[in-house]
Design a protein around this motif. Structure first.
Motif, PDB file in Angstrom:
ATOM      1  N   TYR B  34       2.949   7.599  -8.749  1.00 11.09           N
ATOM      2  CA  TYR B  34       1.855   7.712  -7.785  1.00 11.09           C
ATOM      3  C   TYR B  34       2.432   7.944  -6.388  1.00 11.09           C
ATOM      4  CZ  TYR B  34      -1.845   6.014 -10.897  1.00 11.09           C
ATOM      5  OH  TYR B  34      -2.762   5.884 -11.902  1.00 11.09           O
ATOM      6  N   TYR B  36       1.139   7.693  -2.334  1.00 11.77           N
ATOM      7  CA  TYR B  36       0.166   7.314  -1.324  1.00 11.77           C
ATOM      8  C   TYR B  36       0.805   7.561   0.041  1.00 11.77           C
ATOM      9  CZ  TYR B  36      -2.628   4.759  -4.796  1.00 11.77           C
ATOM     10  OH  TYR B  36      -3.416   4.417  -5.865  1.00 11.77           O
ATOM     11  N   GLN B  38       0.346   6.338   4.375  1.00 15.83           N
ATOM     12  CA  GLN B  38      -0.298   5.445   5.320  1.00 15.83           C
ATOM     13  C   GLN B  38      -0.049   5.970   6.730  1.00 15.83           C
ATOM     14  OE1 GLN B  38       1.083   1.344   5.513  1.00 15.83           O
ATOM     15  NE2 GLN B  38      -0.929   0.634   6.168  1.00 15.83           N
ATOM     16  N   SER B  41      -1.603   2.151  11.316  1.00 19.83           N
ATOM     17  CA  SER B  41      -2.725   1.229  11.498  1.00 19.83           C
ATOM     18  C   SER B  41      -3.955   1.576  10.654  1.00 19.83           C
ATOM     19  CB  SER B  41      -3.132   1.132  12.975  1.00 19.83           C
ATOM     20  OG  SER B  41      -2.092   0.562  13.715  1.00 19.83           O
ATOM     21  N   GLN B  42      -3.760   2.277   9.560  1.00 17.42           N
ATOM     22  CA  GLN B  42      -4.854   2.563   8.636  1.00 17.42           C
ATOM     23  C   GLN B  42      -4.472   2.088   7.241  1.00 17.42           C
ATOM     24  OE1 GLN B  42      -6.273   6.616   8.751  1.00 17.42           O
ATOM     25  NE2 GLN B  42      -5.910   6.798  10.945  1.00 17.42           N
ATOM     26  N   GLY B  43      -5.451   2.047   6.354  1.00 24.27           N
ATOM     27  CA  GLY B  43      -5.154   1.730   4.967  1.00 24.27           C
ATOM     28  C   GLY B  43      -4.508   2.928   4.283  1.00 24.27           C
ATOM     29  N   PRO B  44      -3.726   2.688   3.230  1.00 22.82           N
ATOM     30  CA  PRO B  44      -3.102   3.809   2.521  1.00 22.82           C
ATOM     31  C   PRO B  44      -4.134   4.762   1.929  1.00 22.82           C
ATOM     32  CG  PRO B  44      -2.034   1.747   1.933  1.00 22.82           C
ATOM     33  CD  PRO B  44      -3.272   1.402   2.722  1.00 22.82           C
ATOM     34  N   TYR B  46      -4.663   7.633  -1.129  1.00 27.76           N
ATOM     35  CA  TYR B  46      -4.151   8.189  -2.376  1.00 27.76           C
ATOM     36  C   TYR B  46      -3.903   9.686  -2.201  1.00 27.76           C
ATOM     37  CZ  TYR B  46      -4.452  10.327  -7.009  1.00 27.76           C
ATOM     38  OH  TYR B  46      -4.232  11.098  -8.126  1.00 27.76           O
ATOM     39  N   TYR B  87       4.594   6.792   0.370  1.00 28.93           N
ATOM     40  CA  TYR B  87       5.084   5.849  -0.632  1.00 28.93           C
ATOM     41  C   TYR B  87       5.045   6.475  -2.035  1.00 28.93           C
ATOM     42  CZ  TYR B  87       4.216   2.252   2.940  1.00 28.93           C
ATOM     43  OH  TYR B  87       4.220   1.499   4.078  1.00 28.93           O
ATOM     44  N   LEU B 100       0.184  -2.149  -7.704  1.00 30.23           N
ATOM     45  CA  LEU B 100       1.083  -1.241  -7.004  1.00 30.23           C
ATOM     46  C   LEU B 100       2.083  -2.051  -6.211  1.00 30.23           C
ATOM     47  CD1 LEU B 100      -1.461   1.381  -5.580  1.00 30.23           C
ATOM     48  CD2 LEU B 100      -0.009   1.619  -7.604  1.00 30.23           C
ATOM     49  N   PHE B 102       4.624  -1.667  -3.314  1.00 30.64           N
ATOM     50  CA  PHE B 102       5.010  -0.754  -2.248  1.00 30.64           C
ATOM     51  C   PHE B 102       6.434  -1.047  -1.803  1.00 30.64           C
ATOM     52  CE2 PHE B 102       1.209   1.590  -0.910  1.00 30.64           C
ATOM     53  CZ  PHE B 102       0.228   0.943  -1.637  1.00 30.64           C
ATOM     54  N   GLY B 103       7.258   0.023  -1.727  1.00 24.38           N
ATOM     55  CA  GLY B 103       8.570  -0.094  -1.119  1.00 24.38           C
ATOM     56  C   GLY B 103       8.455   0.220   0.366  1.00 24.38           C
ATOM     57  N   GLN B 104       9.559   0.657   0.954  1.00 25.12           N
ATOM     58  CA  GLN B 104       9.559   0.959   2.389  1.00 25.12           C
ATOM     59  C   GLN B 104       9.060   2.358   2.690  1.00 25.12           C
ATOM     60  OE1 GLN B 104      10.005  -1.415   4.754  1.00 25.12           O
ATOM     61  NE2 GLN B 104       9.982  -2.651   2.883  1.00 25.12           N
TER      62      GLN B 104
END
Lengths: 119, 112
Positions: B34, B36, B38, B41-44, B46, B87, B100, B102-104
């Motif tokens: 997957y 995604y 970001q 300052s917002q949500g991720p 898809y 991501y 999910l 999330f890495g860096q």
């Protein structure tokens, strides 16, 4: 894609008070909702997973008595931060996965996030 | 779920294709890839996902190698609004379905 909303977008509260954050799926049925937390310059950390009508499953290290999650309907989940302290200040993000007529969503759709500041 | 490795940051000129690599050498047979992103300052958001075939949608293309150990997200004509953290996440279809990790991620900067 499907839309998820969060309310409020920003909240400031005093230490010791409780804060409730709402997460809504606007155009689909959210069978599963997720709550994440993100500190400045860090990645998202999953806090808990909730399925509609069931108790939430919390990730290791997340206090379930402090972060109360309710997922009572297919369109609404709430996160209540109880007795908030300055170290709880963070960006809280919800996401949802589910279905609508004729389509099942395997991907998660994220809300815009809620910025919590505890004084 | 399998771990992913992404470059910390990348630059891209506006209008050019942005190719974001991801290594997932320990991916198993039932795990999806997957992507995604970001924006600050917002949500991720898809972008796209795939299992083993290449995928394309209105936002991007996903190229998965035949051995599935790596993939590349392609933004065909990057714009300034594509500047974000991207991501790459491997998600299991098993008992942890839906979770999910999330890495860096990769910080993509699109410049004029």
């Amino acid at each position: 894609g499907a839309v998820v909303s969060q309310h409020p977008s920003r909240v400031i509260c005093k230490s010791g008070t409780s804060v409730k954050i709402e997460c809504r799926s606007l155009d689909f049925q959210a069978t599963t909702m997720f709550w994440y937390r993100q500190f400045p310059k860090q990645s998202l950390m999953l806090m808990a997973t909730s399925n509609e009508g069931s108790k939430a499953t919390y990730e290791q290290g997340v206090e379930k008595d402090k972060f109360l999650i309710n997922h009572a309907s297919l369109t609404l989940s709430t996160l209540t931060v109880t007795s908030a302290h300055p170290e709880d200040s963070s960006f809280y993000i919800c996401s949802a996965r589910g279905y609508t007529t004729g389509e099942i969503y395997n991907e998660q759709f994220f809300g815009p996030g809620t910025r919590l500041t505890v004084l | 779920d399998a771990k992913t490795t992404q470059p910390t940051s990348m630059d891209c000129a506006e209008g050019r294709a942005a190719n974001l690599p991801c290594n997932h050498s320990t991916i198993s047979g039932n795990e999806y890839v997957y992507w995604y992103r970001q924006i600050h300052s917002q949500g991720p958001q898809y972008i796209i996902h795939g299992l083993k075939n290449n995928e394309t949608n209105e936002m991007a293309s996903l190229i998965i190698t035949e051995d599935r150990k790596s993939s590349t997200l392609i933004l065909p004509h990057a714009t300034l609004r594509d500047t974000a953290v991207y991501y790459c996440i491997v998600q299991s279809g098993g008992t942890s379905y839906g979770k999910l990790t999330f890495g860096q991620g990769t910080i993509l900067t699109v410049h004029p």
